[in-house]
Design a protein around this motif. Structure first.
Motif, PDB file in Angstrom:
ATOM      1  N   ASP A  24       0.811  -1.221   0.000  1.00 19.48           N
ATOM      2  CA  ASP A  24       0.000   0.000   0.000  1.00 19.48           C
ATOM      3  C   ASP A  24       0.844   1.271   0.000  1.00 19.48           C
ATOM      4  N   ASP A  25       2.145   1.128   0.047  1.00 22.46           N
ATOM      5  CA  ASP A  25       3.048   2.281   0.080  1.00 22.46           C
ATOM      6  C   ASP A  25       3.452   2.629  -1.355  1.00 22.46           C
ATOM      7  N   ALA A  26       2.868   3.695  -1.895  1.00 20.50           N
ATOM      8  CA  ALA A  26       3.093   4.077  -3.296  1.00 20.50           C
ATOM      9  C   ALA A  26       4.569   4.292  -3.604  1.00 20.50           C
ATOM     10  N   ASN A  27       5.327   4.854  -2.661  1.00 24.05           N
ATOM     11  CA  ASN A  27       6.753   5.093  -2.867  1.00 24.05           C
ATOM     12  C   ASN A  27       7.511   3.770  -3.017  1.00 24.05           C
ATOM     13  N   LEU A  28       7.216   2.810  -2.151  1.00 28.28           N
ATOM     14  CA  LEU A  28       7.897   1.520  -2.232  1.00 28.28           C
ATOM     15  C   LEU A  28       7.482   0.730  -3.471  1.00 28.28           C
ATOM     16  N   VAL A  29       6.230   0.831  -3.846  1.00 33.55           N
ATOM     17  CA  VAL A  29       5.773   0.169  -5.077  1.00 33.55           C
ATOM     18  C   VAL A  29       6.521   0.754  -6.274  1.00 33.55           C
ATOM     19  N   GLN A  30       6.685   2.077  -6.317  1.00 36.07           N
ATOM     20  CA  GLN A  30       7.405   2.714  -7.422  1.00 36.07           C
ATOM     21  C   GLN A  30       8.868   2.286  -7.431  1.00 36.07           C
ATOM     22  N   ARG A  31       9.494   2.205  -6.267  1.00 38.51           N
ATOM     23  CA  ARG A  31      10.886   1.752  -6.190  1.00 38.51           C
ATOM     24  C   ARG A  31      11.017   0.322  -6.697  1.00 38.51           C
ATOM     25  N   PHE A  32      10.051  -0.520  -6.353  1.00 37.74           N
ATOM     26  CA  PHE A  32      10.044  -1.912  -6.805  1.00 37.74           C
ATOM     27  C   PHE A  32       9.935  -1.975  -8.322  1.00 37.74           C
ATOM     28  N   LYS A  33       9.053  -1.159  -8.884  1.00 33.90           N
ATOM     29  CA  LYS A  33       8.894  -1.124 -10.341  1.00 33.90           C
ATOM     30  C   LYS A  33      10.144  -0.576 -11.023  1.00 33.90           C
ATOM     31  N   THR A  34      10.795   0.404 -10.398  1.00 34.84           N
ATOM     32  CA  THR A  34      12.040   0.953 -10.945  1.00 34.84           C
ATOM     33  C   THR A  34      13.132  -0.108 -10.948  1.00 34.84           C
ATOM     34  N   GLU A  35      13.211  -0.885  -9.871  1.00 35.04           N
ATOM     35  CA  GLU A  35      14.174  -1.987  -9.809  1.00 35.04           C
ATOM     36  C   GLU A  35      13.911  -2.990 -10.930  1.00 35.04           C
ATOM     37  N   ALA A  36      12.642  -3.317 -11.145  1.00 27.62           N
ATOM     38  CA  ALA A  36      12.279  -4.263 -12.192  1.00 27.62           C
ATOM     39  C   ALA A  36      12.672  -3.728 -13.569  1.00 27.62           C
ATOM     40  N   HIS A  37      12.419  -2.444 -13.790  1.00 25.11           N
ATOM     41  CA  HIS A  37      12.773  -1.826 -15.074  1.00 25.11           C
ATOM     42  C   HIS A  37      14.282  -1.882 -15.293  1.00 25.11           C
ATOM     43  N   ALA A  38      15.052  -1.577 -14.261  1.00 26.40           N
ATOM     44  CA  ALA A  38      16.515  -1.623 -14.369  1.00 26.40           C
ATOM     45  C   ALA A  38      16.985  -3.049 -14.646  1.00 26.40           C
ATOM     46  N   ALA A  39      16.420  -4.021 -13.945  1.00 23.80           N
ATOM     47  CA  ALA A  39      16.812  -5.415 -14.138  1.00 23.80           C
ATOM     48  C   ALA A  39      16.458  -5.909 -15.534  1.00 23.80           C
ATOM     49  N   ALA A  40      15.362  -5.425 -16.081  1.00 22.86           N
ATOM     50  CA  ALA A  40      14.936  -5.847 -17.421  1.00 22.86           C
ATOM     51  C   ALA A  40      15.912  -5.391 -18.491  1.00 22.86           C
ATOM     52  N   ASN A  41      16.678  -4.354 -18.193  1.00 23.21           N
ATOM     53  CA  ASN A  41      17.626  -3.822 -19.169  1.00 23.21           C
ATOM     54  C   ASN A  41      19.035  -4.383 -19.020  1.00 23.21           C
ATOM     55  N   LEU A  42      19.199  -5.355 -18.118  1.00 21.25           N
ATOM     56  CA  LEU A  42      20.503  -5.980 -17.926  1.00 21.25           C
ATOM     57  C   LEU A  42      20.553  -7.302 -18.672  1.00 21.25           C
ATOM     58  N   ASN A  43      21.696  -7.564 -19.273  1.00 25.81           N
ATOM     59  CA  ASN A  43      21.907  -8.826 -19.967  1.00 25.81           C
ATOM     60  C   ASN A  43      23.335  -9.259 -19.687  1.00 25.81           C
ATOM     61  N   HIS A  44      23.492 -10.240 -18.798  1.00 19.34           N
ATOM     62  CA  HIS A  44      24.818 -10.682 -18.393  1.00 19.34           C
ATOM     63  C   HIS A  44      24.716 -12.135 -17.952  1.00 19.34           C
ATOM     64  N   PRO A  45      25.724 -12.948 -18.243  1.00 18.18           N
ATOM     65  CA  PRO A  45      25.669 -14.366 -17.852  1.00 18.18           C
ATOM     66  C   PRO A  45      25.520 -14.586 -16.344  1.00 18.18           C
ATOM     67  N   ASN A  46      25.942 -13.626 -15.527  1.00 16.49           N
ATOM     68  CA  ASN A  46      25.867 -13.778 -14.069  1.00 16.49           C
ATOM     69  C   ASN A  46      24.631 -13.123 -13.456  1.00 16.49           C
ATOM     70  N   ILE A  47      23.682 -12.704 -14.283  1.00 16.74           N
ATOM     71  CA  ILE A  47      22.466 -12.060 -13.789  1.00 16.74           C
ATOM     72  C   ILE A  47      21.256 -12.805 -14.347  1.00 16.74           C
ATOM     73  N   SER A  48      20.307 -13.136 -13.475  1.00 12.76           N
ATOM     74  CA  SER A  48      19.087 -13.826 -13.912  1.00 12.76           C
ATOM     75  C   SER A  48      18.297 -12.960 -14.880  1.00 12.76           C
ATOM     76  N   THR A  49      17.696 -13.599 -15.847  1.00 15.23           N
ATOM     77  CA  THR A  49      16.848 -12.904 -16.810  1.00 15.23           C
ATOM     78  C   THR A  49      15.503 -12.589 -16.166  1.00 15.23           C
ATOM     79  N   LEU A  50      15.044 -11.368 -16.319  1.00 12.59           N
ATOM     80  CA  LEU A  50      13.728 -10.979 -15.825  1.00 12.59           C
ATOM     81  C   LEU A  50      12.697 -11.373 -16.869  1.00 12.59           C
ATOM     82  N   TYR A  51      11.682 -12.132 -16.449  1.00 18.36           N
ATOM     83  CA  TYR A  51      10.634 -12.573 -17.365  1.00 18.36           C
ATOM     84  C   TYR A  51       9.437 -11.628 -17.384  1.00 18.36           C
ATOM     85  N   SER A  52       8.999 -11.183 -16.193  1.00 19.17           N
ATOM     86  CA  SER A  52       7.809 -10.343 -16.163  1.00 19.17           C
ATOM     87  C   SER A  52       7.702  -9.594 -14.846  1.00 19.17           C
TER      88      SER A  52
END
Length: 95
Positions: A24-52
């Motif tokens: 219910d914390d809009a700030n934390l939800v936004q931070r979580f979504k920002t983390e997901a967006h950043a992870a989606a743009n990473l491509n490296h053998p030592n980093i898990s692929t983000l699916y969704s």
């Protein structure tokens, strides 16, 4: 992070969930979504692929590639890592 089964594609996945008490914390939800967006743009053998990025019952979670193995807490001895081992593990990830 939890191990889950993707029933549509019949594979194991890792779920990283925003804890329910923070959904219910809009700030934390936004931070979580920002983390997901950043992870989606990473491509490296030592980093898990983000699916969704998903939301269910007002809680948010990220679906990631499941990589079988030990956690860092299982691999790192109580007295810490030798500096050579540390550099071997983490320099390639930092690159």
């Amino acid at each position: 992070v939890y191990l889950a089964n993707d029933t549509k594609l019949e594979r194991k996945v890792a779920l990283k969930m925003l804890p329910p008490e923070y959904c219910d914390d809009a700030n934390l939800v936004q931070r979580f979504k920002t983390e997901a967006h950043a992870a989606a743009n990473l491509n490296h053998p030592n980093i898990s692929t983000l699916y969704s990025v998903e939301e269910a019952k007002e809680c948010h979670f990220i679906t990631l590639e499941y990589v079988e193995g030990k956690t860092l807490s299982e691999l790192i001895p109580a007295d810490g890592l030798d500096v050579r081992v540390f550099l071997d593990w983490f320099v390639s990830t930092a690159d």
